[in-house]
Write a protein that holds these residues in place. Structure first.
Motif, short mmCIF file in Angstrom:
data_model
loop_
_atom_site.label_atom_id
_atom_site.label_comp_id
_atom_site.label_asym_id
_atom_site.label_seq_id
_atom_site.Cartn_x
_atom_site.Cartn_y
_atom_site.Cartn_z
N GLU A 42 0.88 -1.21 0.07
CA GLU A 42 -0.04 -0.12 -0.12
C GLU A 42 0.84 1.31 -0.11
O GLU A 42 0.40 2.34 -0.41
CB GLU A 42 -0.85 -0.02 1.26
N ARG A 43 1.89 1.23 0.43
CA ARG A 43 2.87 2.22 0.54
C ARG A 43 4.41 2.08 0.41
O ARG A 43 4.92 1.05 0.92
CB ARG A 43 2.84 3.29 1.95
N GLU B 135 -3.30 7.42 -7.67
CA GLU B 135 -4.29 6.38 -7.15
C GLU B 135 -4.68 5.39 -8.29
O GLU B 135 -4.82 5.86 -9.50
CB GLU B 135 -5.36 6.79 -6.50
N GLU C 54 -4.00 -1.99 -7.36
CA GLU C 54 -5.04 -1.23 -7.03
C GLU C 54 -4.71 -0.55 -5.34
O GLU C 54 -4.64 -1.22 -4.45
CB GLU C 54 -6.48 -1.59 -6.86
N VAL C 55 -3.81 0.48 -5.65
CA VAL C 55 -2.98 1.11 -4.61
C VAL C 55 -3.19 2.72 -4.60
O VAL C 55 -3.63 3.16 -5.74
CB VAL C 55 -1.60 0.88 -4.52
N GLY D 46 1.88 3.69 -3.26
CA GLY D 46 1.98 2.40 -3.36
C GLY D 46 2.49 1.85 -4.45
O GLY D 46 2.91 2.60 -5.28
#
Length: 289
Positions: free
Chosen positions: A22-23, A144, A197-198, A202
């Motif tokens: 995610e990061r 995103e 999908e982050v 990410g």
């Protein structure tokens, strides 16, 4: 970036051929880099050097094509400040089982709304000029991402399918999954596709033999990303096989990689190419000017 991968994350990577996080970088760093894209693709290169590949140029190429620059770090300090990070090299080396990692190539990728697909492929299929002929990559989202927006897609476990030839058409193929599906079915598999999908900042790490590609951008916002493709710190040129682009940096009768062009990001003995940190700091100076 994250300090260390857990044993479970490493095992997940080894099992799936990719690891989604995610990061990876600070979202503000990602936004600053995204802001550089318009100038880069207009040919505004602050170092004065062209990148090694410049696959889309304003006024020359169709606006519905995904835009790509390779080795933007040589042309732009902000690109360099992200793709040449010590932590990227360390984590790629950890996942690959290398003693260290050096940059092989970066990708600066811009998929505006309406842009077409990038065909499924395996990165290692393009690496015959390297010994060992393998990469491990860190893909970072600067916006995103979503399946609808044409984010990168990975096929779970496909790094275990063995090598295939380079993609017949990388940019805007009629069916961007066609070659991957043919390979999967030849192996007796139905592909298990995962979308990255982050949020902004990410991304993912992926194995050099993992099949991946991306669909068209059907969302109303751009999908920008950068990729650090790393190779082993001990990699050399192949003695006979040639890259028509990257062998321009090979010295005659010498297979060693020159750190001016393939710097070492991290090595387990603490070594890192000496000029890297000062070069990366120029991004902050150029932002203030």
């Amino acid at each position: 970036m994250i300090d260390q991968l857990s044993a479970d994350q490493v095992a997940q990577f080894q099992r799936n051929g990719f690891l989604i996080l995610e990061r990876l970088i600070d979202p503000d760093d990602a936004a600053r880099l995204a802001d550089r894209f318009e100038g880069l693709f207009r040919g505004e290169f602050e170092t004065g050097l062209y990148p090694d590949e410049w696959n889309w140029q304003e006024g020359r190429d169709s606006p519905d094509r995904t835009r790509q620059i390779c080795n933007g770090w040589k042309s732009d300090y902000t690109v360099a400040s992200v793709v040449l990070r010590r932590e990227i090299g360390r984590l790629c080396a950890q996942l690959a089982g290398w003693p260290g990692a050096r940059i092989a190539q970066d990708n600066v990728i811009w998929k505006p709304p309406g842009a077409k697909s990038l065909g499924y492929h395996q990165d290692n299929a393009y690496n015959a000029w390297i010994v060992p002929g393998e990469m491990l990559s860190c893909w970072i989202a600067l916006d995103e991402t979503s399946a609808r927006g044409g984010t990168v897609e990975y096929v779970k476990g496909s790094h275990l399918w063995g090598p295939s030839a380079p993609a017949k058409q990388f940019h805007a193929p009629a069916d961007y999954r066609e070659e991957m599906i043919a390979r999967a079915r030849a192996m007796g598999h139905e592909p298990d596709i995962h979308y990255v999908e982050v949020p902004r900042g990410g991304g993912a790490f992926h194995h050099g033999w993992t099949w991946h590609g991306s669909g068209p951008n059907r969302a109303g916002r751009p999908r920008r990303s950068v990729v650090s493709h790393c190779m082993s710190s001990g990699a050399t040129y192949h003695p006979t096989k040639v890259s028509y682009i990257y062998n321009r940096y090979k010295r005659m009768d010498d297979t060693t990689m020159d750190e001016s062009y393939f710097p070492i990001l991290w090595r387990e003995d603490g070594y890192r190419t000496a000029w890297l940190d000062a070069y990366m700091r120029r991004a902050a100076a150029s932002t203030k000017e």
